[in-house]
Design an enzyme around this catalytic site. Sequence first.
Site, mmCIF file in Angstrom:
data_model
loop_
_atom_site.group_PDB
_atom_site.id
_atom_site.type_symbol
_atom_site.label_atom_id
_atom_site.label_comp_id
_atom_site.label_asym_id
_atom_site.label_seq_id
_atom_site.Cartn_x
_atom_site.Cartn_y
_atom_site.Cartn_z
ATOM 1 N N GLU B 203 84.824 20.477 -65.656
ATOM 2 C CA GLU B 203 85.358 19.212 -65.780
ATOM 3 C C GLU B 203 84.615 18.119 -66.175
ATOM 4 O OE1 GLU B 203 88.184 18.431 -61.760
ATOM 5 O OE2 GLU B 203 86.449 17.432 -61.685
ATOM 6 N N HIS B 238 78.286 13.359 -49.116
ATOM 7 C CA HIS B 238 79.622 13.732 -49.696
ATOM 8 C C HIS B 238 80.720 13.607 -48.602
ATOM 9 C CE1 HIS B 238 78.254 15.106 -53.233
ATOM 10 N NE2 HIS B 238 77.548 16.058 -53.013
ATOM 11 N N ARG B 295 97.511 16.428 -44.827
ATOM 12 C CA ARG B 295 97.436 16.365 -43.208
ATOM 13 C C ARG B 295 97.327 14.771 -43.035
ATOM 14 N NH1 ARG B 295 92.101 14.671 -43.605
ATOM 15 N NH2 ARG B 295 90.796 16.103 -45.263
#
Lengths: 505, 505, 177, 177
Positions: B203, B238, B295
Amino acid sequence: MAQKFSKVLVANRGEIAVRIIQGLREMGIASVAVHSDVDRTALHVLMADEAVAIGPAPAAESYLVGERVIEAAKTTGAEAIHPGYGFLSENGPFSRAVEEAGLVFIGPKAETMEVMGDKLSARRRMRAAGVPVVPGTDEAVRDPEVATEIADGIGYPVLLKASAGGGGKGMRIVREAGEMAGALRRTMGEAGASFGDDSIFVEKYVENPKHIEVQVLGDGKGEVIHVFERECSVQRRHQKVIEESPSPSLTPALRERICDAAVQTAKAVDYRGAGTVEFILAPDGEFYFLEMNTRLQVEHPVTEMVTGTDLVRAMVLVAQGDGLCYRQEDLVQRGWSLEFRLYAEDPGKGFTPSIGRIESMTVPLGPGVRLDTGIYEGFDVPIHYDPMLAKLVVWGEDRDQAIARGKRVLREFVLHGPVHNLPFHLWALDQPAFLDGSYTTHFVEEAFDPADWLPALTDEERQAIIAAVALYESERRSGDSTPESTDASVGNWRLNALRAMTGNR
Amino acid sequence: MAQKFSKVLVANRGEIAVRIIQGLREMGIASVAVHSDVDRTALHVLMADEAVAIGPAPAAESYLVGERVIEAAKTTGAEAIHPGYGFLSENGPFSRAVEEAGLVFIGPKAETMEVMGDKLSARRRMRAAGVPVVPGTDEAVRDPEVATEIADGIGYPVLLKASAGGGGKGMRIVREAGEMAGALRRTMGEAGASFGDDSIFVEKYVENPKHIEVQVLGDGKGEVIHVFERECSVQRRHQKVIEESPSPSLTPALRERICDAAVQTAKAVDYRGAGTVEFILAPDGEFYFLEMNTRLQVEHPVTEMVTGTDLVRAMVLVAQGDGLCYRQEDLVQRGWSLEFRLYAEDPGKGFTPSIGRIESMTVPLGPGVRLDTGIYEGFDVPIHYDPMLAKLVVWGEDRDQAIARGKRVLREFVLHGPVHNLPFHLWALDQPAFLDGSYTTHFVEEAFDPADWLPALTDEERQAIIAAVALYESERRSGDSTPESTDASVGNWRLNALRAMTGNR
Amino acid sequence: MWMKKRYVVDLDGDQHNAVVARRGEATEIAVDESPARPANHRPVLGGRALSLRYGRRLHLIHLSEGGAGGAVDVTVGGRPVTTMVMDELRAQALESLGTAAGSGTICADIPGLVVELKVEPGQKVHQGEPVIVVEAMKMQNELCAAVSGTVIEIPVASGASVNPGDPLVVIEPEPGG
Amino acid sequence: MWMKKRYVVDLDGDQHNAVVARRGEATEIAVDESPARPANHRPVLGGRALSLRYGRRLHLIHLSEGGAGGAVDVTVGGRPVTTMVMDELRAQALESLGTAAGSGTICADIPGLVVELKVEPGQKVHQGEPVIVVEAMKMQNELCAAVSGTVIEIPVASGASVNPGDPLVVIEPEPGG
């Protein structure tokens, strides 16, 4: 352009002083607390940037002594004084003295307070401004015959009211002509003794009224906006205990009319800062001007929750010369808010005040809760001031959710020490007249039975309580410095040194 | 029409379980907590109506054991299971097993979780739906030459990503063709070992990205709305630490485009319940689909604060069959909200997790604060779970007020016990890149210096600290059961029996 | 008569002296040789914090027991502070480990008056045993032996005025003491 | 061996018995004669409350010291509850003030086995002095004199089985005792 304040003195105590200090801090303004001797470690003192002692415990010798407050402001270099509510907040001479000392009074002009502080002059001014007032006289009445004549004209029952009265004092209902002479004599006597002014006027007595009030903000230069209404009909001893916004009693059309009337009221006195216009709402939908509170109101948080505003900030900005920070067209009501006033009082014994040390406090958390408080664990609630300990405010998407959330947080909020009215609020939230919004100012006297209001315990709860109390006692004994404390099961407890000190007085 | 739930099991722990239990209670729904042995007095257990032990401390033997959770629901008569976030919340087989057991899973369909759980399948689905995805392959790549060819086409740097990865794991940047072969081999090896799936795709690597996500709600029957965006670019390792809504990086036009893309995303999978579509926002204003979290999200409160919604309630209503409780046209953003995640970790030591007993906790109160927490004084933070202790959320009329309020409440919030990151949040609120909204996901690594981040103390503060510590020590010594404790100044301390017990483990 | 006790507080690596003086219910505190001292101090917030007032400013110092012995966790204005505290005796004992020579010499640290000698030359003393009482500013300060050993010299007499740094009692440490 | 102690808890005007049994670190609790007892109990919320678990239900009982001696303030589910607690001895002593006759008679309150007689007929005893030990359900229960006086009768022997209500030791109170 406008001069920003760098330091503001807060001439109050308790939750409202804390709330104002928090608001100032969020504006980058330093805060000065004043305090009586007994309040030297009150929460508002702990939170302020500086603190000045202004006298002994009785308010008349400390919080009400305007010169000391002004002196404290000058000593600390504060540029302005926020009076909160109560104490010096509606005292015209004090606000004049503040301004004469070269400081800014964060509130309306002195003349506004004086006009509104006298019920008769307020009535006259409002009638002239076209605001609906309760049918009655605009002049003081001394002669029973004149009073009877007026009452005959209005229709019974009527209310005799002291012009200088307030807080439910100096009022008497007259239900027929025969009662007039005696009632007038007694009311004049009381008014003279209590307020030093025996001016009495006659007004129609509105049966089953609701108490609706409108928050207004003015820039003192003619611009006034409203921040919608609050309903405050849940009262005991003529004092509010639960407030909500919006009011469940207003249609959109009625809301618009009553808010317009409030703006008219404030415009008539060229209102500056935050104020509240109180109205009586009759069962037939008519409403009447009752009085105007020329200060920040106890229940201002419900308005803040519903409209997303900060009324303390708005007051400070007006006082700084920045003008109004909101435009009427931007203000909307979203959702529903309820405020529960936490008083140190015993609902089961006629709501008599209670005092004592806050032994333990567990505050409710999670979504939609706001707690404004001036107490903390270990704080000794002084006997000298108002017994209000805190305001628990909830917000919900609608009234049902606000009520459900209220129940949730009132159960999560546990306070031990003085007797208090948290269980009263839980009682109120179960009453049909509260739930359907039909409650009037007579709600508590009509629905509350001091002999039967606490919910029953289940058998298992009783068992658990008994077990818990016995365990507590057993632990308390072994915690004593007796030989038992060498027991393995309790020998290695650790003691927080400061908690021990807290208990040590 | 719809079947109302009377009892719901919450398959989680910590602050999110507490928040869901509070929400259920406000809907009049009884709650069942499940807990590991070490969590038997965790806050969610104390707050639930019933509690069921489901295994030993390690999550793999308790909170992650789907059969035990389902069994607990059947035993207690719960009709539905709310999974919270983490644990079983995005586990397709679990949600299928819940439904096979005749219970309702409060979340999306299993297929939705499975499509979104695999990054490659999610990419393909989103590209097909016309949602912008980062330029790159939609198929797994095993051959370095193919990978290099693709990268040459996209332009360097590129990112190698494990299809089954998440949480910042299984990713590697390749800055030039020569690095490709080795990088691909290592990433495949890690992915195979960590996720049991060595599918890798290539990507474009977006430099200086911002992390923007959009809250969506779907009824599972084709209707989807968005509840606006959140920005979550303040991350360390992260993982998000500060989130805000609105995002300071979006213009109204960009907001509309990105929210539309999120709705498209959710519609493409016929989304049911609450979900979050995550995007990367490049400095040039282009945005790309990153992943969808199927969720309730940790940071959902900032959305609730700004839009006046209740996302837990919305999820429960959809699961009950009531459909969406909001209409897109009624949702507006009001003001600004910031969430500060309180982690038990040491910012000065690479944000390494910390554990320990909560020795003391003073929570912030007043306007515009929400605290969602799963801890309390005396609670031992277990080593077995996520080190997030609480979420401190503030709301302000605009970003400046929200930041000022954040500073105020971060200072009022005092926690002793584990090392934590409250001071880190205060640091962040002083950084130019945070204040002007220009921060990217590299903000912390670029701006945070672990050797120089705590503010200096004033001389008077140092004096006061030294004095306080000596007094504390002196009191602590006299509190010991030594002969000194008969000293008049400390002899009459009272000890709360239960506090002594709390210390007694 | 005030009874006082000295503490050594380690704040972010720097050592400071603090003297806690008590008389009945009253407690006073002085830090280093600074003339500034809190006008009052009280435990607040349910024993989670101590408020100390300096003039018009009040410092709210949150305190609780830290992990290690002597560690006290502190938070001030949202800032965590790591501290260690020990009484003077222990601090001296620790110091003596590093500075073997002269470790037995007890010196005056403020101007005062020797009011009592509790030992004689030649006498054996144990670490922690009170050896001399010095009065200063109406406070009696009992100084204790930092090491076990033998008193070899007492350069002052009862009633003598002493200045900071004056040696008061010299103890020759026992081997291993 | 479990050592147990009895308490009398007054809840909203009704008196209840509770037995706290300890062995080492373990504590068990029984209320009245109910077979239901909490599966476990732990202090929580920083010592502000006790959690007691009955089956799957957990009761959160907030407790703190009340104003008067023996008073314990309780809150359960937002409801305040007024309680008083005293140990059995004090409860018996208080009761004896109201029921002068027979106040010296100690009776069994649960089925058990007499394991030790600590007094003999004719012996003087003081209020609070242990007089007999009864074992029941593996717990030893030491019963004490509720009044000062003279032991006039011991209708049971060591090793005897007793039933609730059986008189165990009869004490004739001293005048004014």
